[in-house]
Scaffold this active site. Structure first.
Site, mmCIF file in Angstrom:
data_model
loop_
_atom_site.group_PDB
_atom_site.id
_atom_site.type_symbol
_atom_site.label_atom_id
_atom_site.label_comp_id
_atom_site.label_asym_id
_atom_site.label_seq_id
_atom_site.Cartn_x
_atom_site.Cartn_y
_atom_site.Cartn_z
ATOM 1 C CG HIS A 486 -1.774 1.192 1.363
ATOM 2 N ND1 HIS A 486 -3.084 1.229 0.947
ATOM 3 C CD2 HIS A 486 -1.513 2.436 1.859
ATOM 4 C CE1 HIS A 486 -3.580 2.433 1.163
ATOM 5 N NE2 HIS A 486 -2.656 3.187 1.728
ATOM 6 C CD GLU A 487 1.663 3.687 3.679
ATOM 7 O OE1 GLU A 487 1.849 4.709 2.988
ATOM 8 O OE2 GLU A 487 0.679 3.563 4.429
ATOM 9 C CG HIS A 490 0.311 6.319 -0.656
ATOM 10 N ND1 HIS A 490 -0.789 6.883 -1.265
ATOM 11 C CD2 HIS A 490 -0.143 5.762 0.505
ATOM 12 C CE1 HIS A 490 -1.867 6.672 -0.510
ATOM 13 N NE2 HIS A 490 -1.503 5.990 0.562
ATOM 14 C CD GLU A 515 -4.950 6.589 1.758
ATOM 15 O OE1 GLU A 515 -4.347 5.533 1.501
ATOM 16 O OE2 GLU A 515 -4.430 7.537 2.382
ATOM 17 C CE1 TYR A 661 -6.131 5.282 4.615
ATOM 18 C CE2 TYR A 661 -7.056 7.044 5.958
ATOM 19 C CZ TYR A 661 -5.953 6.384 5.439
ATOM 20 O OH TYR A 661 -4.688 6.829 5.727
#
Length: 726
Positions: A486-487, A490, A515, A661
């Site tokens: 997930h990170e 980004h 997100e 989110y």
């Protein structure tokens, strides 16, 4: 790639990475210089222009160029408080950020600049779409910062509130970053907690001789709540963790009161209305309807899941001769423990065994390989002499802030033109004073310097995964694999963005879309083929680790054959089946956060928010929505914990935005199921997604990017189907 593997074309980045050589004194000096420089640009724009001469080129462009150059240093100035090992440097970073915030508030409330920007907007000159968006955002920013409030006491009060809110946010986050509490336990207290965790804990001396200290950092906290057999220990850990930052309680209360007052000064009914009008949802009604509908749909499933877990709790206590302690209640500190037990018993999934197949370093390499294939990228790890070679000072130590940090130069592959993309940093283990969660930080944005020259971005992943030991590397639980993916999502968004202005770079999109790209990539962590490709049993990393693995086996198993090198298909199949286990409870927890956020930011009057007790509301709503029990008894005693005091999102930019989110999952599910579900490694679609959605950042309406990528209006069908609610 590292060292000799790297083709010549990827050896010489056209731009050096940033340096991390600041001292507390230099941080303040640089901040003063940036503020003075920016102020002089604004002064010059005002001095050189009036309503008749004001054009985008004369007014907005010089300020946008100043924004670009300022961001190259200002992001790093604020970053030190999240990662530096020096308290003095963290304190200076906090002070500098406050100076920059105060200056930002002053700038956004300059009536002389607003008048000229207003004149440019009214001229309606022909502009390219991104410049038009910049002009409109600049103008709206002044309005949202009070310049439609007549000059005088009301506007002065608004400015005072803005400055105080900035102080509250900085102080709140600093308390979270600097938090270093813990609890002394005996080894017996921590029965059930994996030995790797217990062995890494600080050993007591003096009055704590024979004890070990458990901190509230994730690598200590989560395994204890998941594995500690003693309900009293789990309860103590849970309650103390909720109360670890109680000095933040009055700060949070003051912040929600001030936000409400500021919104009313601007003519809004509440803070949420002010915050949401610029997002994809547009209105508080849209958000409340979405959250309310989801709550109604998820509620029955949540109760069913709790009933199953409560039965398991009763059987577990009975099996351990503690049947008399069962009181028919399912507590907050029960959930991680019995959720894990359910997965192990009913699905035969042992998360510790699965973690053996996901050593941090090989998992990262596998993830980067996936991003290379999908998006047409090349990641080149820089170590030793390679770091020296790219550093502007010739010293590779200058280009990282800590020895644990890994650094990659990122390039387009041959098919994409072999151009430089930017720098990626990974800072993955906990340490004192470090940011305590998992996040991606932009260090330097990308932007167009002129028609032929680009400035390339630098971005950092800051996480808190367990540290390696002599007998084991850092091993990731599957949920940590998802977090890392997930990170990194980004980070990729930040790297591949190509906008004219830094204002719109990368993840600078609206909060209820930002997100979605990362959430979409989480789906790769549930795809058996991708998980298999990512996996490698840690015993294959070195002969020493193979011997340590064998030593750690129970005597009866020591003669067994070595484990498979990649995760066995049978284990994968079981893991993937757990994707939606207790999903209603997980999403109800997210709903609690989102509904709490909306409730504190939509009071019917200012008097209501002044009288509100955020602690009581936090615990009551959690009980009503998630249906889990805390220390309250018979509907009384709701102030037993201050969970909101550890909730950095609501102070750090997600205020009246936490719903994002869940809301952005509608878009992420639609994109994945419509385009990638059949073939997650489809490089053609991956590159189309890169250029249509990620590359655009916030430079155009996010809905426009979505429509272009999907070829239609987004739909909620995949989202509800994914949750089993359609």
């Amino acid at each position: 790639m590292t060292g000799a593997q790297v083709p010549e074309r990827y050896r010489k980045p056209p731009q050096a990475p940033p340096t991390f050589t600041a001292t507390p004194e230099s941080l303040i000096k640089v901040t003063e210089r940036l503020i003075a420089q920016s102020k002089s640009v604004q002064d010059k724009v005002v001095a050189d222009n009036d309503a008749s001469s004001a054009t985008f080129r004369n007014v907005n462009l010089p300020m946008a160029v100043d924004d670009n150059t300022m961001a190259l240093e200002s992001h790093i100035i604020g970053f030190y408080q999240a990662v530096s090992t020096s308290k003095e440097l963290r304190d200076a970073s906090t002070e500098a950020e406050k100076m920059l915030d105060d200056f930002g508030i002053e700038s956004s409330m300059r009536e002389d600049v607003f008048k000229i920007v207003d004149a440019v907007l009214k001229k309606n000159e022909p502009l390219d779409p991104e410049s038009r968006r910049l002009l409109e955002k600049d103008h709206k920013n002044f309005v949202r910062n009070g310049l439609n409030i007549p000059a005088g006491p009301k506007r002065d009060r608004f400015k005072e509130i803005k400055k105080r809110l900035s102080e509250l946010s900085i102080e709140f986050q600093k308390t979270l970053n600097e938090e270093n509490g813990g609890i002394w336990f005996t080894p017996q207290d921590l029965e059930g907690v994996p030995a790797d965790v217990v062995n890494n804990l600080e050993k007591g001396t003096g009055e704590n001789e024979g004890k070990i200290r458990l901190t509230f950092k994730y690598p200590d906290l989560f395994p204890t709540l998941k594995y500690a057999v003693s309900p009293d220990v789990r309860k103590k850990v849970f309650v103390d963790n909720e109360n670890k930052c109680n000095t933040n309680v009055p700060l949070f209360k003051e912040a929600i009161e001030l936000r409400d007052e500021a919104a009313r000064l601007l003519g809004y009914e509440n803070h949420a209305q002010f915050r949401i009008e610029d997002k994809m949802a547009k209105t508080t009604k849209t958000v409340d309807d979405f959250l309310g509908d989801l709550r109604k749909r998820l509620g029955p499933g949540g109760l069913k899941e709790i009933a199953t877990l409560l039965k398991m709790k009763e059987e577990d206590l009975k099996a351990r001769g503690k049947a008399q302690t069962f009181d028919g209640r399912y507590y907050l500190w029960d959930h991680r423990f019995y959720d894990r037990l359910l997965v192990e018993k009913d699905y035969e999934v042992d998360h510790e065994k699965i973690a053996d197949y996901f050593p941090l370093q090989t998992t990262i390499r596998g993830m980067l390989h996936i991003f290379e294939e999908i998006f047409g990228l090349v990641f080149v790890e820089l170590t030793g002499a390679d770091r020296d070679a790219v550093s502007s000072s010739g010293n590779g130590k200058d280009i990282v802030w800590h020895e644990d940090v890994a650094l990659f130069s990122v390039w387009d592959d041959e098919g994409e033109g072999s151009e430089f993309v930017g720098y990626l940093y990974l800072d993955l283990h906990p340490r004192d004073g470090k940011y305590g969660h998992a996040a991606n930080f932009n260090l330097q944005p990308g932007f167009q310097v002129n028609s032929t020259t680009r400035r390339y971005p630098a971005t950092a992943l800051v996480c808190n995964f367990s540290k390696p030991t002599p007998k084991k590397p850092s091993l990731l639980q599957h949920d940590e694999v998802v977090t890392l993916f997930h990170e990194l999502g980004h980070g990729i968004h930040d790297l591949v963005s190509r906008t004219t202005y830094s204002r719109f770079h990368g993840t600078n999109t609206v909060r209820d879309f930002v997100e979605a790209p990362s959430q979409m990539l989480e789906n790769w962590c549930w795809d058996p083929a991708q998980l298999k490709a990512l996996s490698k049993h840690y015993s294959y990393l070195s002969p020493d680790l193979a011997a340590a693995w064998k030593d750690g086996l129970p005597e009866a198993e020591k003669g067994n054959a070595a484990p498979e090198e990649q995760i066995p298909d049978a284990l994968l199949e079981k893991l993937v089946r757990t994707k939606h286990v207790n999903a209603a409870m997980f999403n109800l927890r997210q709903l609690h956060f989102g509904i709490y956020d909306m409730t504190v930011h939509t009071p019917s009057s200012h008097d209501e928010v002044v009288k509100l007790d955020p602690t009581v509301l936090y615990n009551q709503l959690r009980h009503e929505i998630a249906r889990l029990q805390g220390l309250e008894v018979d509907g009384k005693g709701w102030n037993w914990a201050n969970g909101q005091s550890t909730f950095g999102h609501l102070i750090g930019g997600y205020d009246a935005g936490y719903y994002g989110y869940l809301y952005s999952q509608v878009y992420s599910a639609d994109m994945f199921h419509s385009v990638f579900a059949k073939d997650p490694m489809n490089g053609k679609e991956g590159r189309r997604y890169r250029h249509t959605v990620l590359e655009k950042g916030g430079s155009r309406e996010e809905m426009e990017s979505l429509r272009e990528f999907l070829g239609r209006e987004p739909s909620t069908e995949s989202f509800y189907k994914e949750l089993g609610l359609n």
